[in-house]
Design an enzyme around this catalytic site. Structure first.
Site, PDB file in Angstrom:
ATOM      1  N   SER A 123       9.162  -3.078 -16.896  1.00  0.00           N
ATOM      2  CA  SER A 123       9.483  -4.242 -17.734  1.00  0.00           C
ATOM      3  C   SER A 123       8.276  -5.160 -17.898  1.00  0.00           C
ATOM      4  O   SER A 123       8.319  -6.121 -18.651  1.00  0.00           O
ATOM      5  CB  SER A 123      10.622  -5.050 -17.096  1.00  0.00           C
ATOM      6  N   VAL A 132       8.820   2.672  -4.954  1.00  0.00           N
ATOM      7  CA  VAL A 132       8.690   2.876  -3.503  1.00  0.00           C
ATOM      8  C   VAL A 132       9.586   4.025  -3.041  1.00  0.00           C
ATOM      9  O   VAL A 132       9.791   4.209  -1.842  1.00  0.00           O
ATOM     10  CB  VAL A 132       9.045   1.568  -2.749  1.00  0.00           C
ATOM     11  N   HIS A 181       2.885  -0.329  -4.492  1.00  0.00           N
ATOM     12  CA  HIS A 181       3.836  -1.204  -3.795  1.00  0.00           C
ATOM     13  C   HIS A 181       4.358  -0.559  -2.520  1.00  0.00           C
ATOM     14  O   HIS A 181       5.365  -0.995  -1.962  1.00  0.00           O
ATOM     15  CB  HIS A 181       5.007  -1.560  -4.728  1.00  0.00           C
ATOM     16  N   CYS A 218       1.443  -2.520  19.247  1.00  0.00           N
ATOM     17  CA  CYS A 218       1.480  -3.901  19.763  1.00  0.00           C
ATOM     18  C   CYS A 218       2.879  -4.344  20.181  1.00  0.00           C
ATOM     19  O   CYS A 218       3.072  -5.467  20.637  1.00  0.00           O
ATOM     20  CB  CYS A 218       0.944  -4.872  18.701  1.00  0.00           C
TER      21      CYS A 218
END
Ligand code: BV8
Length: 237
Positions: free
Chosen positions: A179, A94, A110, A142
Site C-alpha cells: 500500500s 515476515v 522487516h 545474556c
C-alpha cells in the site's frame, strides 16, 4: 513495455494475500480488538510482553498453515533464473513464504516471525521457532527476554546498504502488493524512479503514486507468473 534488467522486486502483504495471510490494512488489521500496528512496537512489548507474544503466536500459526501461492513461486523461479545480480527480491513480509517457495537471497527488510531474537541485543544468536513461543525461553547469551525477530515500528529496517545499492542500480523496480504506507520501504520506488529505473506497480487497488511509470491493476498471483515468463524468456534468449 520493456523491463530492463537488473530487476528489483519489492513485495508487501498483498503478495501473501492469496495464501490466506491477512494484509495489514485489510480485514487483518485488528486482533482481539487491538490495532495490529500498535502491537508491532517496542512500546507494546514493554507494556505487555505476553499480549505481543500471543499476537505473534497467532500470526505464526496462520503462516505455518499457509502455502506459497503462484506469485511466490514465480518470484522464486525469477531469482533462480536471473541469479543475485539479475534480480533482487526485497520483501516487507515476515512470513517466510518466498523462502518456502525456494527463492534465494531474499532481503527480508522487516525480519521474520519464524525466528526469535534477544530483546536486548539483536546480534545475539537468533532462535528458530515453530508453534507458540515458550514464555520461559530466554536468550542463551545474556538471559534476556526473547521476542520475534521482526522489525517493529520505530526500529530500523534490516539490510539498508544492500537495498540502497540494488535500488540505485535497478533497470526495473517492481512494487507488488504494497500500500506504500510504511517507510522507508515506501520510499524505495520513488528513489528507484529518481535513479532512472523503469518503475512498475502491481496491485488490484493501485496506490496512484506518481513515481510509477507502469501500473498493472491485477493480483500478484496472476500477474507475476505471466511477467516472470517474459522476464526469464529474455534471459533464455
Ligand atoms: C523507521 C514487521 C526510523 C512487524 C512491519 C509518519 C510518516 C512517515 C513515516 C512515519 C511516520 N511516523 C512514523 C513513521 C515511520 C514508520 C512508518 O512508516 N509508519 C507508517 C505507518 C506511517 N516506519 C517505521 O517505524 C520503520 N522504521 O522508520 O525507523 C528510525 C530512525 C532512527 C532510529 C530508529 C528508527 C519500521 C517499519 C517496519 C514496521 N514493521 N512489519 C510485523 O509484521 O508485525 S511493517 C508492516 O507493514 C508489514 O511488514 C507490512 O508488509 C508493511 C507494509 O504494509 P504492506 O505490506 O504494504 O501491506 P498493506 O496491508 O498495507 O497493503 C497491502 C496491499 O496489497 C494493499 O495495497 C492491497 O491493495 C494489496 N493487495 C491485496 N491483495 C493483493 C494485493 N496486491 C497484489 N495481489 C493481491 N492478491
Amino acid at each position: 513495455m520493456s523491463h530492463p534488467h537488473p530487476l528489483v522486486i519489492l513485495s508487501g502483504a498483498g503478495l501473501s494475500a492469496a495464501s490466506g495471510i491477512p494484509t495489514f490494512r485489510g480485514e487483518g488489521g485488528l486482533w482481539e480488538g487491538h490495532d495490529a500496528m500498535r502491537l508491532a512496537t517496542p512500546e507494546a512489548f514493554a507494556a505487555d510482553p505476553d499480549l505481543v507474544r500471543r499476537f505473534y503466536d497467532m500470526r505464526r500459526a496462520v503462516v505455518e498453515a499457509a502455502e506459497p501461492n503462484p506469485g511466490h513461486h514465480a518470484l522464486a523461479a525469477l531469482s533462480g533464473a536471473l541469479g543475485g545480480h539479475g534480480c533482487t527480491l526485497i520483501t516487507q513480509n515476515v512470513d517466510g513464504l518466498l523462502e518456502d517457495a525456494g527463492a534465494q537471497g531474499v532481503v527480508a527488510m522487516h525480519g521474520t516471525l519464524r525466528r526469535l531474537r534477544c530483546h536486548h541485543d539483536a546480534t545475539h544468536p537468533h532462535v528458530e521457532v515453530t508453534g507458540p513461543q515458550d514464555p520461559a525461553a530466554v536468550c542463551t547469551t545474556c538471559g534476556g527476554p526473547l521476542r520475534p525477530a521482526v522489525v517493529w515500528f520505530g526500529e530500523l529496517p534490516l539490510h539498508p546498504d544492500r537495498i540502497g545499492l540494488a535500488v540505485q542500480a535497478a533497470g526495473t523496480f517492481v512494487a507488488v502488493g504494497t500500500s506504500g504506507v510504511v517507510y522507508p520501504a515506501a520510499g524505495l520506488a520513488r528513489a528507484a524512479h529518481a535513479a532512472g529505473a523503469h518503475t512498475v506497480e502491481i496491485n488490484p487497488d493501485p496506490t496512484g503514486a506518481p513515481w510509477f511509470d507502469e501500473v498493472i491493476a491485477e493480483p500478484a498471483e496472476t500477474a507475476l507468473p505471466r511477467l516472470v515468463d517474459a522476464w526469464t524468456a529474455d534471459a533464455r534468449s
